[in-house]
Design a protein around this motif. Structure first.
Motif, PDB file in Angstrom:
ATOM      1  N   GLY A 171       4.050 109.383  -9.479  1.00 34.42           N
ATOM      2  CA  GLY A 171       2.782 109.883 -10.019  1.00 34.42           C
ATOM      3  C   GLY A 171       1.964 108.778 -10.662  1.00 34.42           C
ATOM      4  N   LEU A 172       2.631 107.919 -11.405  1.00 34.13           N
ATOM      5  CA  LEU A 172       1.949 106.800 -12.046  1.00 34.13           C
ATOM      6  C   LEU A 172       1.369 105.844 -11.003  1.00 34.13           C
ATOM      7  CD1 LEU A 172       1.354 105.454 -14.808  1.00 34.13           C
ATOM      8  CD2 LEU A 172       3.458 104.172 -14.499  1.00 34.13           C
ATOM      9  N   THR A 173       2.083 105.619  -9.911  1.00 42.65           N
ATOM     10  CA  THR A 173       1.609 104.744  -8.848  1.00 42.65           C
ATOM     11  C   THR A 173       0.371 105.330  -8.168  1.00 42.65           C
ATOM     12  OG1 THR A 173       3.862 103.979  -8.485  1.00 42.65           O
ATOM     13  CG2 THR A 173       2.283 103.567  -6.722  1.00 42.65           C
ATOM     14  N   VAL A 174       0.379 106.632  -7.926  1.00 45.65           N
ATOM     15  CA  VAL A 174      -0.775 107.281  -7.294  1.00 45.65           C
ATOM     16  C   VAL A 174      -2.001 107.204  -8.205  1.00 45.65           C
ATOM     17  CG1 VAL A 174      -1.671 109.516  -6.544  1.00 45.65           C
ATOM     18  CG2 VAL A 174       0.594 108.781  -5.825  1.00 45.65           C
ATOM     19  N   VAL A 175      -1.814 107.479  -9.473  1.00 44.20           N
ATOM     20  CA  VAL A 175      -2.942 107.416 -10.414  1.00 44.20           C
ATOM     21  C   VAL A 175      -3.454 105.989 -10.540  1.00 44.20           C
ATOM     22  CG1 VAL A 175      -3.560 107.701 -12.848  1.00 44.20           C
ATOM     23  CG2 VAL A 175      -2.266 109.479 -11.671  1.00 44.20           C
ATOM     24  N   ALA A 176      -2.557 105.020 -10.608  1.00 44.77           N
ATOM     25  CA  ALA A 176      -2.979 103.623 -10.709  1.00 44.77           C
ATOM     26  C   ALA A 176      -3.726 103.195  -9.449  1.00 44.77           C
ATOM     27  CB  ALA A 176      -1.763 102.725 -10.936  1.00 44.77           C
ATOM     28  N   GLY A 177      -3.301 103.668  -8.294  1.00 41.88           N
ATOM     29  CA  GLY A 177      -4.005 103.343  -7.058  1.00 41.88           C
ATOM     30  C   GLY A 177      -5.409 103.923  -7.038  1.00 41.88           C
ATOM     31  N   LEU A 178      -5.556 105.156  -7.501  1.00 42.07           N
ATOM     32  CA  LEU A 178      -6.890 105.763  -7.548  1.00 42.07           C
ATOM     33  C   LEU A 178      -7.803 105.046  -8.534  1.00 42.07           C
ATOM     34  CD1 LEU A 178      -5.935 109.542  -7.389  1.00 42.07           C
ATOM     35  CD2 LEU A 178      -7.013 108.182  -5.599  1.00 42.07           C
ATOM     36  N   VAL A 179      -7.265 104.700  -9.690  1.00 40.37           N
ATOM     37  CA  VAL A 179      -8.070 103.976 -10.688  1.00 40.37           C
ATOM     38  C   VAL A 179      -8.427 102.588 -10.172  1.00 40.37           C
ATOM     39  CG1 VAL A 179      -7.980 102.942 -12.993  1.00 40.37           C
ATOM     40  CG2 VAL A 179      -7.204 105.281 -12.648  1.00 40.37           C
ATOM     41  N   GLY A 180      -7.494 101.913  -9.526  1.00 34.91           N
ATOM     42  CA  GLY A 180      -7.777 100.594  -8.969  1.00 34.91           C
ATOM     43  C   GLY A 180      -8.830 100.653  -7.876  1.00 34.91           C
ATOM     44  N   ALA A 181      -8.759 101.659  -7.020  1.00 36.14           N
ATOM     45  CA  ALA A 181      -9.769 101.799  -5.974  1.00 36.14           C
ATOM     46  C   ALA A 181     -11.139 102.073  -6.575  1.00 36.14           C
ATOM     47  CB  ALA A 181      -9.377 102.918  -5.021  1.00 36.14           C
ATOM     48  N   LEU A 182     -11.179 102.840  -7.634  1.00 38.29           N
ATOM     49  CA  LEU A 182     -12.455 103.114  -8.294  1.00 38.29           C
ATOM     50  C   LEU A 182     -13.012 101.858  -8.946  1.00 38.29           C
ATOM     51  CD1 LEU A 182     -14.438 105.386  -9.079  1.00 38.29           C
ATOM     52  CD2 LEU A 182     -13.141 105.629 -11.190  1.00 38.29           C
ATOM     53  N   ILE A 183     -12.168 101.068  -9.580  1.00 41.38           N
ATOM     54  CA  ILE A 183     -12.627  99.838 -10.232  1.00 41.38           C
ATOM     55  C   ILE A 183     -13.110  98.834  -9.193  1.00 41.38           C
ATOM     56  CG2 ILE A 183     -11.835  97.823 -11.547  1.00 41.38           C
ATOM     57  CD1 ILE A 183     -10.089  99.750 -13.163  1.00 41.38           C
ATOM     58  N   ILE A 184     -12.379  98.696  -8.096  1.00 38.49           N
ATOM     59  CA  ILE A 184     -12.779  97.754  -7.054  1.00 38.49           C
ATOM     60  C   ILE A 184     -14.051  98.229  -6.346  1.00 38.49           C
ATOM     61  CG2 ILE A 184     -12.077  96.821  -4.802  1.00 38.49           C
ATOM     62  CD1 ILE A 184      -9.237  96.676  -5.906  1.00 38.49           C
ATOM     63  N   GLY A 185     -14.209  99.540  -6.203  1.00 39.83           N
ATOM     64  CA  GLY A 185     -15.369 100.070  -5.495  1.00 39.83           C
ATOM     65  C   GLY A 185     -16.618 100.187  -6.336  1.00 39.83           C
ATOM     66  N   MET A 186     -16.543 100.022  -7.633  1.00 40.35           N
ATOM     67  CA  MET A 186     -17.727 100.176  -8.498  1.00 40.35           C
ATOM     68  C   MET A 186     -18.854  99.196  -8.165  1.00 40.35           C
ATOM     69  SD  MET A 186     -17.601 102.737 -10.436  1.00 40.35           S
ATOM     70  CE  MET A 186     -18.509 102.556 -11.949  1.00 40.35           C
ATOM     71  N   PRO A 187     -18.599  97.922  -7.890  1.00 43.84           N
ATOM     72  CA  PRO A 187     -19.723  97.042  -7.552  1.00 43.84           C
ATOM     73  C   PRO A 187     -20.455  97.475  -6.274  1.00 43.84           C
ATOM     74  CG  PRO A 187     -17.823  95.732  -8.144  1.00 43.84           C
ATOM     75  CD  PRO A 187     -17.374  97.154  -8.059  1.00 43.84           C
ATOM     76  N   ALA A 188     -19.754  98.046  -5.336  1.00 43.93           N
ATOM     77  CA  ALA A 188     -20.399  98.495  -4.105  1.00 43.93           C
ATOM     78  C   ALA A 188     -21.224  99.752  -4.345  1.00 43.93           C
ATOM     79  CB  ALA A 188     -19.356  98.767  -3.037  1.00 43.93           C
ATOM     80  N   LEU A 189     -20.875 100.535  -5.353  1.00 48.24           N
ATOM     81  CA  LEU A 189     -21.608 101.758  -5.632  1.00 48.24           C
ATOM     82  C   LEU A 189     -22.827 101.535  -6.521  1.00 48.24           C
ATOM     83  CD1 LEU A 189     -18.593 104.144  -6.294  1.00 48.24           C
ATOM     84  CD2 LEU A 189     -20.032 104.061  -4.266  1.00 48.24           C
ATOM     85  N   SER A 190     -22.855 100.437  -7.244  1.00 52.49           N
ATOM     86  CA  SER A 190     -23.964 100.196  -8.154  1.00 52.49           C
ATOM     87  C   SER A 190     -25.096  99.475  -7.422  1.00 52.49           C
ATOM     88  CB  SER A 190     -23.507  99.363  -9.349  1.00 52.49           C
ATOM     89  OG  SER A 190     -23.101  98.090  -8.912  1.00 52.49           O
ATOM     90  N   THR A 191     -26.314  99.739  -7.859  1.00 50.98           N
ATOM     91  CA  THR A 191     -27.479  99.067  -7.275  1.00 50.98           C
ATOM     92  C   THR A 191     -27.955  98.008  -8.258  1.00 50.98           C
ATOM     93  OG1 THR A 191     -28.945 100.722  -8.229  1.00 50.98           O
ATOM     94  CG2 THR A 191     -28.203 101.102  -5.987  1.00 50.98           C
ATOM     95  N   PRO A 192     -28.317  96.842  -7.764  1.00 42.67           N
ATOM     96  CA  PRO A 192     -28.795  95.798  -8.683  1.00 42.67           C
ATOM     97  C   PRO A 192     -30.178  96.174  -9.232  1.00 42.67           C
ATOM     98  CG  PRO A 192     -28.945  95.047  -6.418  1.00 42.67           C
ATOM     99  CD  PRO A 192     -28.266  96.384  -6.397  1.00 42.67           C
ATOM    100  N   SER A 193     -30.319  96.195 -10.539  1.00 38.01           N
ATOM    101  CA  SER A 193     -31.588  96.597 -11.149  1.00 38.01           C
ATOM    102  C   SER A 193     -32.474  95.393 -11.474  1.00 38.01           C
ATOM    103  CB  SER A 193     -31.319  97.399 -12.419  1.00 38.01           C
ATOM    104  OG  SER A 193     -30.595  96.593 -13.337  1.00 38.01           O
ATOM    105  N   ASP A 194     -31.918  94.194 -11.581  1.00 40.74           N
ATOM    106  CA  ASP A 194     -32.716  93.033 -11.947  1.00 40.74           C
ATOM    107  C   ASP A 194     -33.227  92.251 -10.732  1.00 40.74           C
ATOM    108  OD1 ASP A 194     -30.233  92.233 -11.179  1.00 40.74           O
ATOM    109  OD2 ASP A 194     -29.960  90.760 -12.775  1.00 40.74           O
TER     110      ASP A 194
END
Length: 78
Positions: free
Chosen positions: A43-66
């Motif tokens: 369970g801990l491995t699955v949760v860590a994988g989901l959190v890691g995928a979210l952290i790695i995917g955050m730059p691709a989901l954000s739009t540059p505002s500057d």
């Protein structure tokens, strides 16, 4: 126990609520320490994988505002 005089379909379902079994179920199997630790670790491995995928995917989901909006050269020439 009262019986119905008219036949009903699936009469055994109507009598199912009054049926009581005299067979006791077997006792529940307790998980050993290793099994419990393995489930917890999985369970801990699955949760860590989901959190890691979210952290790695955050730059691709954000739009540059500057960053300025790029303009094509054809619109600048006129």
């Amino acid at each position: 126990m009262s019986r119905r005089r008219e036949p009903i379909p699936f009469a055994f379902l109507a009598e199912a609520d009054t049926f009581r079994s005299n067979v006791t179920p077997p006792p529940r199997h307790r998980a050993s320490f290793g099994e419990a630790a393995g489930r917890w670790l999985l369970g801990l491995t699955v949760v860590a994988g989901l959190v890691g995928a979210l952290i790695i995917g955050m730059p691709a989901l954000s739009t540059p505002s500057d960053a300025p909006v790029p303009q094509s050269q054809a619109s600048q020439g006129r």
